[in-house]
Motif scaffolding. Structure first.
Motif, PDB file in Angstrom:
ATOM      1  N   LYS A 103       0.808  -1.226   0.000  1.00  0.00           N
ATOM      2  CA  LYS A 103       0.000   0.000   0.000  1.00  0.00           C
ATOM      3  C   LYS A 103       0.842   1.276   0.000  1.00  0.00           C
ATOM      4  CE  LYS A 103      -4.054  -2.072   2.134  1.00  0.00           C
ATOM      5  NZ  LYS A 103      -4.955  -2.063   3.292  1.00  0.00           N
ATOM      6  N   PRO A 104       1.884   1.370   0.840  1.00  0.00           N
ATOM      7  CA  PRO A 104       2.667   2.609   0.829  1.00  0.00           C
ATOM      8  C   PRO A 104       3.328   2.893  -0.530  1.00  0.00           C
ATOM      9  CG  PRO A 104       3.126   1.355   2.826  1.00  0.00           C
ATOM     10  CD  PRO A 104       2.295   0.472   1.933  1.00  0.00           C
ATOM     11  N   TYR A 105       3.813   1.841  -1.195  1.00  0.00           N
ATOM     12  CA  TYR A 105       4.450   2.054  -2.498  1.00  0.00           C
ATOM     13  C   TYR A 105       3.419   2.466  -3.545  1.00  0.00           C
ATOM     14  CZ  TYR A 105       7.546   1.518  -6.480  1.00  0.00           C
ATOM     15  OH  TYR A 105       8.286   1.758  -7.606  1.00  0.00           O
ATOM     16  N   THR A 106       2.241   1.861  -3.508  1.00  0.00           N
ATOM     17  CA  THR A 106       1.183   2.258  -4.429  1.00  0.00           C
ATOM     18  C   THR A 106       0.821   3.720  -4.203  1.00  0.00           C
ATOM     19  OG1 THR A 106       0.311   0.016  -4.487  1.00  0.00           O
ATOM     20  CG2 THR A 106      -1.166   1.751  -5.232  1.00  0.00           C
ATOM     21  N   THR A 107       0.772   4.140  -2.956  1.00  0.00           N
ATOM     22  CA  THR A 107       0.476   5.543  -2.647  1.00  0.00           C
ATOM     23  C   THR A 107       1.538   6.456  -3.239  1.00  0.00           C
ATOM     24  OG1 THR A 107      -0.707   4.937  -0.640  1.00  0.00           O
ATOM     25  CG2 THR A 107       0.100   7.204  -0.774  1.00  0.00           C
ATOM     26  N   LEU A 108       2.812   6.078  -3.135  1.00  0.00           N
ATOM     27  CA  LEU A 108       3.893   6.883  -3.727  1.00  0.00           C
ATOM     28  C   LEU A 108       3.722   6.995  -5.244  1.00  0.00           C
ATOM     29  CD1 LEU A 108       7.050   5.616  -1.804  1.00  0.00           C
ATOM     30  CD2 LEU A 108       5.997   7.878  -1.658  1.00  0.00           C
ATOM     31  N   ILE A 109       3.399   5.874  -5.877  1.00  0.00           N
ATOM     32  CA  ILE A 109       3.208   5.871  -7.330  1.00  0.00           C
ATOM     33  C   ILE A 109       2.055   6.784  -7.711  1.00  0.00           C
ATOM     34  CG2 ILE A 109       2.432   4.457  -9.279  1.00  0.00           C
ATOM     35  CD1 ILE A 109       4.029   2.125  -8.052  1.00  0.00           C
ATOM     36  N   VAL A 110       0.921   6.636  -7.038  1.00  0.00           N
ATOM     37  CA  VAL A 110      -0.255   7.445  -7.367  1.00  0.00           C
ATOM     38  C   VAL A 110       0.001   8.919  -7.060  1.00  0.00           C
ATOM     39  CG1 VAL A 110      -2.704   7.853  -6.838  1.00  0.00           C
ATOM     40  CG2 VAL A 110      -1.857   5.515  -7.194  1.00  0.00           C
ATOM     41  N   ASP A 111       0.696   9.204  -5.951  1.00  0.00           N
ATOM     42  CA  ASP A 111       1.056  10.595  -5.642  1.00  0.00           C
ATOM     43  C   ASP A 111       1.829  11.209  -6.804  1.00  0.00           C
ATOM     44  OD1 ASP A 111      -0.111  10.494  -3.119  1.00  0.00           O
ATOM     45  OD2 ASP A 111       1.806  10.289  -2.043  1.00  0.00           O
ATOM     46  N   ASP A 112       2.814  10.471  -7.320  1.00  0.00           N
ATOM     47  CA  ASP A 112       3.631  10.981  -8.424  1.00  0.00           C
ATOM     48  C   ASP A 112       2.796  11.153  -9.691  1.00  0.00           C
ATOM     49  OD1 ASP A 112       6.208  11.729  -9.660  1.00  0.00           O
ATOM     50  OD2 ASP A 112       5.913   9.870 -10.789  1.00  0.00           O
ATOM     51  N   LEU A 113       1.991  10.164 -10.016  1.00  0.00           N
ATOM     52  CA  LEU A 113       1.150  10.267 -11.221  1.00  0.00           C
ATOM     53  C   LEU A 113       0.163  11.424 -11.093  1.00  0.00           C
ATOM     54  CD1 LEU A 113       0.440   6.480 -11.926  1.00  0.00           C
ATOM     55  CD2 LEU A 113       2.077   7.981 -13.103  1.00  0.00           C
ATOM     56  N   GLU A 114      -0.333  11.652  -9.889  1.00  0.00           N
ATOM     57  CA  GLU A 114      -1.261  12.762  -9.663  1.00  0.00           C
ATOM     58  C   GLU A 114      -0.539  14.101  -9.824  1.00  0.00           C
ATOM     59  OE1 GLU A 114      -5.072  13.242  -6.801  1.00  0.00           O
ATOM     60  OE2 GLU A 114      -3.173  12.856  -5.764  1.00  0.00           O
ATOM     61  N   ARG A 115       0.668  14.225  -9.278  1.00  0.00           N
ATOM     62  CA  ARG A 115       1.460  15.459  -9.441  1.00  0.00           C
ATOM     63  C   ARG A 115       1.705  15.772 -10.913  1.00  0.00           C
ATOM     64  NH1 ARG A 115       4.081  13.781  -4.839  1.00  0.00           N
ATOM     65  NH2 ARG A 115       5.664  12.619  -5.961  1.00  0.00           N
ATOM     66  N   ARG A 116       1.862  14.733 -11.706  1.00  0.00           N
ATOM     67  CA  ARG A 116       2.113  14.905 -13.142  1.00  0.00           C
ATOM     68  C   ARG A 116       0.828  15.191 -13.924  1.00  0.00           C
ATOM     69  NH1 ARG A 116       7.011  11.883 -14.982  1.00  0.00           N
ATOM     70  NH2 ARG A 116       8.077  11.123 -13.136  1.00  0.00           N
ATOM     71  N   GLY A 117      -0.309  15.151 -13.260  1.00  0.00           N
ATOM     72  CA  GLY A 117      -1.587  15.398 -13.916  1.00  0.00           C
ATOM     73  C   GLY A 117      -2.096  14.223 -14.741  1.00  0.00           C
TER      74      GLY A 117
END
Length: 144
Positions: A72-86
């Motif tokens: 879960k924490p790694y998925t959150t990091l991935i989604v955080d990054d993808l969200e920052r990139r729009g």
């Protein structure tokens, strides 16, 4: 007769192992498609994998975690990054306010399409086969 069967099975296992090694090398090693995707999108291949999964449709964070076989924490990091990139947006699940839904944006769909185009391109060694060889390979692989 059982010895013949065992020998036949051993022979088939050896042949299957050789064929699989060639297939694995062809797909995973001879053309660095993963590196090409990472370079084209400016992100790790793991992030592009998440993006391609989300391009198929919105997912709960837990579903994405399972799809990526991460924690879960790694998925959150991935989604955080993808969200920052729009490339994705997170929203509250309409039926379960404790759960988040991740949805790909138009920019995310376009990036996922670039990744899919790169990954779908046949390796040069495959393109070097003649039509008859390709047809035989296609018939064989269709059985798998």
């Amino acid at each position: 007769m059982n010895e013949h069967t065992d020998a036949d099975q051993d022979s088939r296992l050896e042949a299957a192992t050789r064929v699989y090694a060639v297939m694995r090398h062809l797909v995973l090693e001879s053309d660095d498609r993963r590196g090409e995707v990472a370079e084209a999108l400016g992100m790790s291949f793991g992030r592009s994998k998440a993006l391609r999964a989300l391009a198929a449709g919105p997912m709960r964070m837990s579903e994405l975690t399972a799809k990526l076989t991460t924690d879960k924490p790694y998925t959150t990091l991935i989604v955080d990054d993808l969200e920052r990139r729009g490339l994705v947006v997170r929203s509250v699940h309409p039926e379960d306010r404790r759960s988040k839904i991740v949805t790909v944006t138009a920019a995310g769909t376009a990036a996922a399409a670039v990744a899919e185009e790169i990954l779908a391109r046949p390796p040069a060694r495959m393109l070097a086969l003649d039509a008859e060889e390709l047809a035989a390979l296609e018939r064989t692989i269709a059985k798998l």
